[in-house]
Design a protein around this motif. Structure first.
Motif, PDB file in Angstrom:
ATOM      1  N   ASN A 216       1.454  78.896  45.944  1.00  0.00           N
ATOM      2  CA  ASN A 216       0.060  78.461  45.924  1.00  0.00           C
ATOM      3  C   ASN A 216      -0.546  78.357  47.318  1.00  0.00           C
ATOM      4  O   ASN A 216      -1.701  77.939  47.465  1.00  0.00           O
ATOM      5  CB  ASN A 216      -0.062  77.106  45.224  1.00  0.00           C
ATOM      6  CG  ASN A 216       0.060  77.232  43.709  1.00  0.00           C
ATOM      7  OD1 ASN A 216      -0.467  78.165  43.116  1.00  0.00           O
ATOM      8  ND2 ASN A 216       0.761  76.292  43.089  1.00  0.00           N
ATOM      9  N   THR A 217       0.213  78.721  48.329  1.00  0.00           N
ATOM     10  CA  THR A 217      -0.283  78.651  49.705  1.00  0.00           C
ATOM     11  C   THR A 217      -0.107  80.019  50.372  1.00  0.00           C
ATOM     12  O   THR A 217       0.391  80.973  49.766  1.00  0.00           O
ATOM     13  CB  THR A 217       0.480  77.583  50.515  1.00  0.00           C
ATOM     14  OG1 THR A 217       1.856  77.985  50.632  1.00  0.00           O
ATOM     15  CG2 THR A 217       0.413  76.219  49.833  1.00  0.00           C
ATOM     16  N   GLU A 218      -0.473  80.071  51.627  1.00  0.00           N
ATOM     17  CA  GLU A 218      -0.352  81.318  52.388  1.00  0.00           C
ATOM     18  C   GLU A 218       1.096  81.708  52.644  1.00  0.00           C
ATOM     19  O   GLU A 218       1.375  82.855  52.984  1.00  0.00           O
ATOM     20  CB  GLU A 218      -1.097  81.193  53.724  1.00  0.00           C
ATOM     21  CG  GLU A 218      -2.611  81.247  53.588  1.00  0.00           C
ATOM     22  CD  GLU A 218      -3.067  82.562  52.965  1.00  0.00           C
ATOM     23  OE1 GLU A 218      -2.671  83.637  53.449  1.00  0.00           O
ATOM     24  OE2 GLU A 218      -3.821  82.508  51.965  1.00  0.00           O
ATOM     25  N   LEU A 219       2.024  80.763  52.484  1.00  0.00           N
ATOM     26  CA  LEU A 219       3.424  81.095  52.715  1.00  0.00           C
ATOM     27  C   LEU A 219       3.891  82.181  51.760  1.00  0.00           C
ATOM     28  O   LEU A 219       4.573  83.132  52.178  1.00  0.00           O
ATOM     29  CB  LEU A 219       4.305  79.847  52.563  1.00  0.00           C
ATOM     30  CG  LEU A 219       5.824  80.091  52.675  1.00  0.00           C
ATOM     31  CD1 LEU A 219       6.180  80.742  53.999  1.00  0.00           C
ATOM     32  CD2 LEU A 219       6.588  78.789  52.479  1.00  0.00           C
ATOM     33  N   GLY A 220       3.546  82.066  50.486  1.00  0.00           N
ATOM     34  CA  GLY A 220       3.951  83.074  49.521  1.00  0.00           C
ATOM     35  C   GLY A 220       3.429  84.451  49.883  1.00  0.00           C
ATOM     36  O   GLY A 220       4.150  85.457  49.802  1.00  0.00           O
ATOM     37  N   LYS A 221       2.172  84.521  50.291  1.00  0.00           N
ATOM     38  CA  LYS A 221       1.563  85.785  50.706  1.00  0.00           C
ATOM     39  C   LYS A 221       2.275  86.347  51.934  1.00  0.00           C
ATOM     40  O   LYS A 221       2.539  87.553  52.031  1.00  0.00           O
ATOM     41  CB  LYS A 221       0.083  85.550  51.005  1.00  0.00           C
ATOM     42  CG  LYS A 221      -0.693  86.780  51.444  1.00  0.00           C
ATOM     43  CD  LYS A 221      -0.894  87.740  50.289  1.00  0.00           C
ATOM     44  CE  LYS A 221      -1.926  88.796  50.617  1.00  0.00           C
ATOM     45  NZ  LYS A 221      -3.291  88.249  50.758  1.00  0.00           N
ATOM     46  N   LYS A 222       2.595  85.478  52.880  1.00  0.00           N
ATOM     47  CA  LYS A 222       3.282  85.893  54.097  1.00  0.00           C
ATOM     48  C   LYS A 222       4.644  86.501  53.766  1.00  0.00           C
ATOM     49  O   LYS A 222       5.021  87.544  54.314  1.00  0.00           O
ATOM     50  CB  LYS A 222       3.448  84.697  55.028  1.00  0.00           C
ATOM     51  CG  LYS A 222       4.248  84.969  56.301  1.00  0.00           C
ATOM     52  CD  LYS A 222       4.290  83.731  57.177  1.00  0.00           C
ATOM     53  CE  LYS A 222       5.129  83.961  58.433  1.00  0.00           C
ATOM     54  NZ  LYS A 222       6.573  84.062  58.121  1.00  0.00           N
ATOM     55  N   LEU A 223       5.369  85.871  52.867  1.00  0.00           N
ATOM     56  CA  LEU A 223       6.685  86.381  52.492  1.00  0.00           C
ATOM     57  C   LEU A 223       6.574  87.756  51.845  1.00  0.00           C
ATOM     58  O   LEU A 223       7.363  88.668  52.148  1.00  0.00           O
ATOM     59  CB  LEU A 223       7.372  85.406  51.531  1.00  0.00           C
ATOM     60  CG  LEU A 223       7.739  84.038  52.099  1.00  0.00           C
ATOM     61  CD1 LEU A 223       8.238  83.116  50.977  1.00  0.00           C
ATOM     62  CD2 LEU A 223       8.796  84.159  53.191  1.00  0.00           C
ATOM     63  N   GLU A 224       5.593  87.923  50.956  1.00  0.00           N
ATOM     64  CA  GLU A 224       5.428  89.212  50.285  1.00  0.00           C
ATOM     65  C   GLU A 224       5.005  90.309  51.266  1.00  0.00           C
ATOM     66  O   GLU A 224       5.440  91.457  51.138  1.00  0.00           O
ATOM     67  CB  GLU A 224       4.410  89.099  49.153  1.00  0.00           C
ATOM     68  CG  GLU A 224       5.015  88.618  47.842  1.00  0.00           C
ATOM     69  CD  GLU A 224       6.114  89.540  47.353  1.00  0.00           C
ATOM     70  OE1 GLU A 224       5.813  90.663  46.886  1.00  0.00           O
ATOM     71  OE2 GLU A 224       7.298  89.151  47.439  1.00  0.00           O
ATOM     72  N   LEU A 225       4.183  89.964  52.245  1.00  0.00           N
ATOM     73  CA  LEU A 225       3.795  90.962  53.247  1.00  0.00           C
ATOM     74  C   LEU A 225       4.996  91.372  54.096  1.00  0.00           C
ATOM     75  O   LEU A 225       5.115  92.539  54.505  1.00  0.00           O
ATOM     76  CB  LEU A 225       2.669  90.424  54.128  1.00  0.00           C
ATOM     77  CG  LEU A 225       1.302  90.307  53.445  1.00  0.00           C
ATOM     78  CD1 LEU A 225       0.301  89.602  54.361  1.00  0.00           C
ATOM     79  CD2 LEU A 225       0.772  91.681  53.025  1.00  0.00           C
TER      80      LEU A 225
END
Length: 231
Positions: free
Chosen positions: A164-173
């Motif tokens: 639910n935060t930018e951490l998840g997006k960062k990991l996927e990138l």
């Protein structure tokens, strides 16, 4: 006529998930038992095994549930360094937006599984959770993925805080960059790589390749089985 390869390629937008309808595992198999095995008898060299996959690809789920889990039968896992990369055939667009082959639900579960690896970095912590989620995918019940927290006695907060935060997006990138920079480039998923060498469509025989690559002093019992043939 040869049967189609068991993989999800860029062309399989309308994938054949219904071929799984006749394959069901008992509820008792919803989480594998991962026993810690001493590596003292096997030396320090481990065989690198990397799985590049996407969460809602039926062939990825089948591989994890029915093949990859065999690593944890006996002592084979003691010679393997397993890395899971949940991204697959997704695409990064403008403003780092990510589009997944099987839609938004796949993007969600890719991120959930990436968050699990980040929150619980030890294999014996994150693999049971990923296995549980993929087992539900295999049974076409992936919308029940949150039930895996209760089944495994896990706290869902680290995962929800992540996706639910930018951490998840960062990991996927980060997984996107790793997947897109594969050499040779991946052609489909699951894409299995043993010690840097992709197995292409022979990925279901990954144990053979692990045993062939291992040069340690003691051969794991799985490598001595009669089913292991020369490559």
């Amino acid at each position: 006529m040869e049967s189609p390869p068991k993989l999800c390629s860029f062309l399989y937008i309308f994938y054949l998930i219904f071929f799984l309808s006749s394959f069901f595992l008992p509820l008792s198999s919803a989480s594998p038992s991962i026993a810690a095995t001493s590596t003292s008898n096997y030396g320090t060299h481990k065989i690198s095994l990397k799985l590049y996959y996407e969460s809602l690809c039926p062939y990825s789920a089948n591989f994890i549930v029915n093949y990859l889990v065999k690593l944890f039968d006996g002592d084979l896992i003691s010679i393997v360094d397993l890395r899971l990369v949940p991204y697959g055939n997704a695409r990064v667009g403008r403003n780092d937006s990510i589009t997944c082959q099987h839609g938004p639900n796949e993007c969600l579960l890719n991120t959930v599984e990436a968050c699990a690896i980040n929150a619980w970095p030890e294999l014996d912590e994150h693999f049971p959770f990923i296995y549980c989620v993929e087992h539900l995918v295999y049974k076409r019940k992936y919308t029940q993925w949150e039930s895996c927290f209760e089944k495994l006695g896990l706290n869902p907060k680290p995962i929800s805080d992540c996706y639910n935060t930018e951490l998840g997006k960062k990991l996927e990138l980060e997984y996107a960059a790793e997947t897109d920079n594969l050499q040779p480039p991946h052609k489909y998923v699951p894409w299995v790589v043993v010690d840097g060498q992709p197995l292409y469509e022979d990925y279901e025989n990954f144990i053979n390749y692990i045993c062939e690559a291992y040069k340690g002093p003691v051969l794991p019992s799985a490598c001595k089985a009669s089913s292991i043939s020369a490559i």
